[in-house]
Design a protein around this motif. Structure first.
Motif, PDB file in Angstrom:
ATOM      1  N   PHE A 124       3.174  46.629 -12.717  1.00 27.76           N
ATOM      2  CA  PHE A 124       1.792  46.234 -12.451  1.00 27.76           C
ATOM      3  C   PHE A 124       1.161  45.698 -13.733  1.00 27.76           C
ATOM      4  N   ARG A 125       0.484  44.556 -13.605  1.00 24.59           N
ATOM      5  CA  ARG A 125      -0.166  43.945 -14.766  1.00 24.59           C
ATOM      6  C   ARG A 125      -1.405  44.730 -15.160  1.00 24.59           C
ATOM      7  N   GLY A 126      -1.667  44.770 -16.447  1.00 26.96           N
ATOM      8  CA  GLY A 126      -2.894  45.370 -16.954  1.00 26.96           C
ATOM      9  C   GLY A 126      -4.050  44.395 -16.856  1.00 26.96           C
ATOM     10  N   MET A 167      13.247  53.956  -6.966  1.00 21.70           N
ATOM     11  CA  MET A 167      12.229  52.982  -7.362  1.00 21.70           C
ATOM     12  C   MET A 167      11.393  53.575  -8.483  1.00 21.70           C
ATOM     13  N   ARG A 168      11.516  52.991  -9.673  1.00 19.54           N
ATOM     14  CA  ARG A 168      10.609  53.348 -10.767  1.00 19.54           C
ATOM     15  C   ARG A 168       9.387  52.434 -10.686  1.00 19.54           C
ATOM     16  N   CYS A 169       8.316  52.828 -11.353  1.00 21.20           N
ATOM     17  CA  CYS A 169       7.170  51.943 -11.440  1.00 21.20           C
ATOM     18  C   CYS A 169       6.466  52.171 -12.768  1.00 21.20           C
ATOM     19  N   GLY A 170       5.645  51.203 -13.161  1.00 26.37           N
ATOM     20  CA  GLY A 170       4.957  51.343 -14.435  1.00 26.37           C
ATOM     21  C   GLY A 170       4.089  50.151 -14.742  1.00 26.37           C
ATOM     22  N   GLY A 171       3.370  50.263 -15.851  1.00 25.55           N
ATOM     23  CA  GLY A 171       2.512  49.174 -16.288  1.00 25.55           C
ATOM     24  C   GLY A 171       1.848  49.516 -17.602  1.00 25.55           C
ATOM     25  N   HIS A 172       1.374  48.490 -18.264  1.00 25.87           N
ATOM     26  CA  HIS A 172       0.666  48.650 -19.530  1.00 25.87           C
ATOM     27  C   HIS A 172      -0.829  48.498 -19.285  1.00 25.87           C
ATOM     28  N   SER A 173      -1.641  49.270 -20.004  1.00 24.77           N
ATOM     29  CA  SER A 173      -3.094  49.228 -19.880  1.00 24.77           C
ATOM     30  C   SER A 173      -3.493  49.603 -18.451  1.00 24.77           C
ATOM     31  N   GLY A 195      11.239  57.358  -9.018  1.00 20.26           N
ATOM     32  CA  GLY A 195      11.765  57.893 -10.270  1.00 20.26           C
ATOM     33  C   GLY A 195      10.642  58.074 -11.268  1.00 20.26           C
ATOM     34  N   GLU A 196      10.878  57.681 -12.511  1.00 21.69           N
ATOM     35  CA  GLU A 196       9.831  57.810 -13.526  1.00 21.69           C
ATOM     36  C   GLU A 196       8.674  56.862 -13.235  1.00 21.69           C
ATOM     37  N   VAL A 197       7.475  57.334 -13.584  1.00 11.79           N
ATOM     38  CA  VAL A 197       6.254  56.535 -13.482  1.00 11.79           C
ATOM     39  C   VAL A 197       5.749  56.342 -14.907  1.00 11.79           C
ATOM     40  N   TYR A 198       5.847  55.106 -15.417  1.00 17.60           N
ATOM     41  CA  TYR A 198       5.528  54.832 -16.814  1.00 17.60           C
ATOM     42  C   TYR A 198       4.103  54.311 -16.955  1.00 17.60           C
ATOM     43  N   ASN A 199       3.305  55.047 -17.708  1.00 18.69           N
ATOM     44  CA  ASN A 199       1.917  54.677 -17.970  1.00 18.69           C
ATOM     45  C   ASN A 199       1.778  54.403 -19.467  1.00 18.69           C
ATOM     46  N   TYR A 200       1.730  53.122 -19.833  1.00 19.46           N
ATOM     47  CA  TYR A 200       1.657  52.730 -21.240  1.00 19.46           C
ATOM     48  C   TYR A 200       0.194  52.466 -21.627  1.00 19.46           C
ATOM     49  N   ASP A 201      -0.441  53.480 -22.198  1.00 21.53           N
ATOM     50  CA  ASP A 201      -1.825  53.397 -22.691  1.00 21.53           C
ATOM     51  C   ASP A 201      -2.792  52.952 -21.603  1.00 21.53           C
ATOM     52  N   GLY A 202      -2.592  53.477 -20.405  1.00 28.01           N
ATOM     53  CA  GLY A 202      -3.528  53.186 -19.322  1.00 28.01           C
ATOM     54  C   GLY A 202      -4.633  54.224 -19.270  1.00 28.01           C
ATOM     55  N   PRO A 203      -5.818  53.849 -18.789  1.00 28.05           N
ATOM     56  CA  PRO A 203      -6.923  54.811 -18.667  1.00 28.05           C
ATOM     57  C   PRO A 203      -6.623  55.847 -17.597  1.00 28.05           C
ATOM     58  N   ILE A 222       5.570  61.527 -14.324  1.00 26.10           N
ATOM     59  CA  ILE A 222       4.704  60.583 -15.037  1.00 26.10           C
ATOM     60  C   ILE A 222       4.993  60.656 -16.531  1.00 26.10           C
ATOM     61  N   ARG A 223       5.214  59.515 -17.145  1.00 25.92           N
ATOM     62  CA  ARG A 223       5.464  59.412 -18.582  1.00 25.92           C
ATOM     63  C   ARG A 223       4.336  58.571 -19.189  1.00 25.92           C
ATOM     64  N   THR A 224       3.404  59.234 -19.838  1.00 29.64           N
ATOM     65  CA  THR A 224       2.257  58.542 -20.426  1.00 29.64           C
ATOM     66  C   THR A 224       2.408  58.484 -21.932  1.00 29.64           C
ATOM     67  N   LEU A 225       2.377  57.269 -22.471  1.00 32.20           N
ATOM     68  CA  LEU A 225       2.503  57.041 -23.908  1.00 32.20           C
ATOM     69  C   LEU A 225       1.241  56.347 -24.409  1.00 32.20           C
TER      70      LEU A 225
END
Length: 373
Positions: A124-126, A167-173, A195-203, A222-225
């Motif tokens: 998903f786009r930020g 199915m993994r999912c994720g997005g930045h911001s 699978g993993e849910v990647y949250n890269y510096d999202g609110p 959930i993997r939040t960085l």
């Protein structure tokens, strides 16, 4: 120290079957949504990434370029290296959706990557450069769900029903927030295959999600960085916990995932947030607590109605003259005494919260000022 782009140079020759998908891979795939594949990748169909990128180059050229105020250069360079790597050999992307609705304050973009190991990743786009996107971001603090979150939930459910594997999912911001929201809103029988849910510096979210059954079922995945100079990932409420990573930049520039430092197959961790980030996060938290949801909504509407009154559609188009025009429009829009009082009181609350937070983090400054007085 190297970043995610350098990672492709020295680990791009290692196939996913030999060394499994990791958090750096997740950021790389998430950042593919920064490229505009409108009219190239079908909304209901797939395309080899090599072919999609070739068409993108015909349309936009092969030079790396800023894609807006919050989308720095680097994605094209990353995409070229990804294309040349064994790790992502044969990558296929599908179901590309890119929708911006100014009237509804909605910005949503997503694609699904079919990975060489047989799994899939919904990215998903930020926040992009549109004023509608920024308005929607602010609306997250006042609404139970914004249109992009509902879009993300529908998109992930569709992808899960069309595929019977992991199915993994994720997005930045904002994309990270959308990934978390989509995973927690997926039907229970489908959540088992997420699978993993990647949250890269999202609110985070406007209220705690601890009591939400759907959130509880995916929380451990959930993997939040968040970078140590965080300004986005510390907004609103984050119940899943997070890990702090090292960036070679400070302030808002650290939000750029390409500034995050990489060692091996993971981002370099930090023991805590930088001082300015702690002060900022505490001030924003106290400010938000001082406003109810209706007050937040009224402030957001006044500010963004003023920005849109300039005729600008993106932040890049907001010249100095247009910003001055927006300030005049905001004053007119808040001609009502109650509205002016709300705006003035809100700004005073924010300033007071910031000073109080700074004094708590830097008690020596408070003692020095008292001595001077």
């Amino acid at each position: 120290m190297p970043n995610a782009i350098d990672y492709l140079d020295w680990r791009g020759d290692i196939p996913l079957d030999f060394d499994g998908f990791n958090e750096v891979d997740g950021l790389i795939v998430s950042k593919l949504t920064s490229l505009d594949f409108t009219g190239i990748v079908p909304e209901d169909g797939s395309m080899r990434f090599a072919d999609a990128l070739g068409e993108y180059f015909k349309r936009f050229g092969e030079e790396d370029r800023r894609l807006g105020v919050l989308l720095p250069a680097g994605t094209v360079t990353m995409a070229k290296k990804l294309l040349a790597s064994r790790r992502f050999a044969g990558l296929v992307i599908s179901d590309y959706v890119n929708h911006v609705d100014d009237a509804a304050a909605e910005q949503f973009c997503a694609l699904t990557a079919l990975l060489p190991d047989g799994s899939r990743f919904a990215a998903f786009r930020g926040t992009d450069d549109t004023i509608a996107a920024w308005r929607e971001d602010f609306n997250m603090s006042a609404e139970e769900a914004v249109p992009a979150q509902l879009d993300a939930a529908a998109y992930l459910e569709r992808e899960l029903r069309a595929f019977d594997g992991t199915m993994r999912c994720g997005g930045h911001s904002k994309g990270g927030n959308l990934a978390v929201y989509a995973a927690m809103r997926a039907p229970e029988e489908l959540q088992e295959r997420i699978g993993e849910v990647y949250n890269y510096d999202g609110p985070g979210f406007r209220v705690t999600m601890r009591g939400d059954p759907g959130y509880a079922r995916v929380r451990s995945r959930i993997r939040t960085l968040i970078p140590q100079y965080a300004m986005v990932g510390v907004l609103l409420t984050n119940d899943a916990g997070y890990q702090i990573v090292e960036s070679c930049e400070t302030g808002v520039s650290a939000h750029n995932g390409f500034t995050w430092q990489v060692r091996g197959r993971r981002f370099v961790r930090c023991p805590g947030f930088a001082l300015r980030s702690r002060v900022y996060a505490e001030a924003i938290r106290k400010w938000a607590e001082g406003l109810d949801f209706d007050e937040r909504r009224r402030l957001i509407d006044a500010v963004f109605d003023a920005l849109e009154s300039t005729g600008a559609r993106t932040l890049t188009e907001l010249t100095e003259g247009k910003i001055r025009k927006a300030l005049t429009a905001a004053r007119d829009l808040m001609s009502d005494g109650d509205e002016r009082a709300l705006f003035t009181g809100s700004m005073e609350l924010l300033a007071r919260s910031y000073l109080e937070s700074a004094r708590r983090e830097l008690p020596v400054i408070g003692r020095f000022r008292r001595k001077q007085d």
